[in-house]
Design an enzyme around this catalytic site. Structure first.
Site, mmCIF file in Angstrom:
data_model
loop_
_atom_site.group_PDB
_atom_site.id
_atom_site.type_symbol
_atom_site.label_atom_id
_atom_site.label_comp_id
_atom_site.label_asym_id
_atom_site.label_seq_id
_atom_site.Cartn_x
_atom_site.Cartn_y
_atom_site.Cartn_z
ATOM 1 C CB THR A 68 -0.836 -0.018 1.253
ATOM 2 O OG1 THR A 68 -1.864 1.107 1.161
ATOM 3 C CG2 THR A 68 -0.102 0.041 2.532
ATOM 4 C CB THR A 69 1.515 4.160 -1.001
ATOM 5 O OG1 THR A 69 2.175 3.298 -2.136
ATOM 6 C CG2 THR A 69 2.332 5.533 -1.124
#
Length: 307
Positions: A68-69
């Site tokens: 994820t970011t």
């Protein structure tokens, strides 16, 4: 036609001191019961003799691969939180529409990175604890206290298999606050954080464009652009870029854009009149002319040697 019936109920007894005391005691008992039910110690771990061996065996079956970011930063006009929305299961994309911002209360946000179930469950549990604190004290909980509650809960489960890397962001009487909390019980206060598999790409854009005196519009655009570039380079990040702004009036969701549309917004596709000339700076015609000149030079050299 039968006459209408009316019922009069006298509720004056609720205002008597005796009943008021019973009501307060009942409320206090209820709050204490809720405190007991949401306490971290009441969530039991699997009843096995060797938990470490059990965990290793389960991980071999599941083989989690988290990606994820998320990012957050404080600037002059508050806090910007930006996240993507992709969830992955190993090499597979399981969802493109995960909501990775947990809205704890109107002034407090949490982000998700790691195990989606772990982050959602424990941050919603944090929301319950924050609400109970508000009911008991009559005051909204501070950002630091909320992050400490979450850190204490996660530390009590350290080594039990949780996978969380979260940010707690909000506004209280002390102003804006931003904390990083993970499943090892780590708790850090800072001005800028990015968490997840694409965080290094996001940091590259964020560090280059960050300034304290950014306007709200420019700060939100910086967060959106940083997440976009992370999704472009990181296969485990993607979906939609959601941007939130937190101010003294609470949080507001600013934008939610598909990364595919953002790509053509940042890099518009324009027709090139001469593709051969555009590629590499040396087009096909130039290459042919150079090759003909070299061939003529070789021919003249051969003729001179024969002479």
């Amino acid at each position: 036609r039968p006459p209408a019936m009316s019922i009069n109920i006298n509720l004056d007894f609720l205002n008597s001191p005796a009943h008021d005391g019973h009501a307060n005691r009942a409320l206090n008992d209820t709050v204490r019961g809720l405190h007991t039910s949401v306490n971290a110690a009441n969530f039991a771990v699997p009843g096995v003799e060797n938990f470490d061996e059990f965990q290793r065996e389960v991980i071999n079956y599941v083989k989690p691969n988290h990606g994820t970011t998320t990012l957050g930063f404080i600037f002059e006009h508050g806090i910007v939180i930006a996240v993507d929305s992709r969830a992955s299961q190993g090499p597979y994309i399981s969802s493109q529409t995960v909501k990775k911002v947990i809205e704890i209360n109107p002034f407090l946000l949490g982000t998700m990175a790691g195990g989606a179930a772990d982050c959602q469950f424990w941050q919603r549990n944090l929301g319950i604890q924050c609400r109970l604190h508000e009911l008991e004290t009559g005051k909204r909980i501070t950002v630091g206290a909320a992050s400490k509650m979450l850190a204490n809960t996660l530390y009590s489960y350290k080594g039990k298999g949780l996978s969380m890397g979260t940010m707690i962001a909000g506004w209280d009487l002390n102003g804006p606050g931003l904390y990083y909390v993970d499943s090892e019980g780590t708790r850090l206060k800072g001005q800028r954080f990015s968490v997840g598999s694409g965080s290094l790409f996001a940091y590259g854009v964020l560090d280059q464009g960050y300034k304290w005196d950014l306007s709200v519009k420019d700060a939100c655009e910086l967060g959106r652009r940083a997440i976009y570039h992370a999704t472009f380079r990181d296969a485990f990040s993607g979906g939609t870029v959601s941007v939130y702004h937190v101010s003294e009036k609470g949080w507001t969701k600013v934008t939610g854009d598909d990364v595919g549309e953002l790509h053509y917004g940042y890099y518009p596709s324009e027709p090139v009149p001469d593709v051969d000339a555009h590629c590499g700076g040396l087009g096909k015609k130039e290459a042919e002319a150079r090759e003909a000149a070299e061939k003529a030079a070789r021919q003249s050299t051969d003729d001179a040697m024969e002479t």
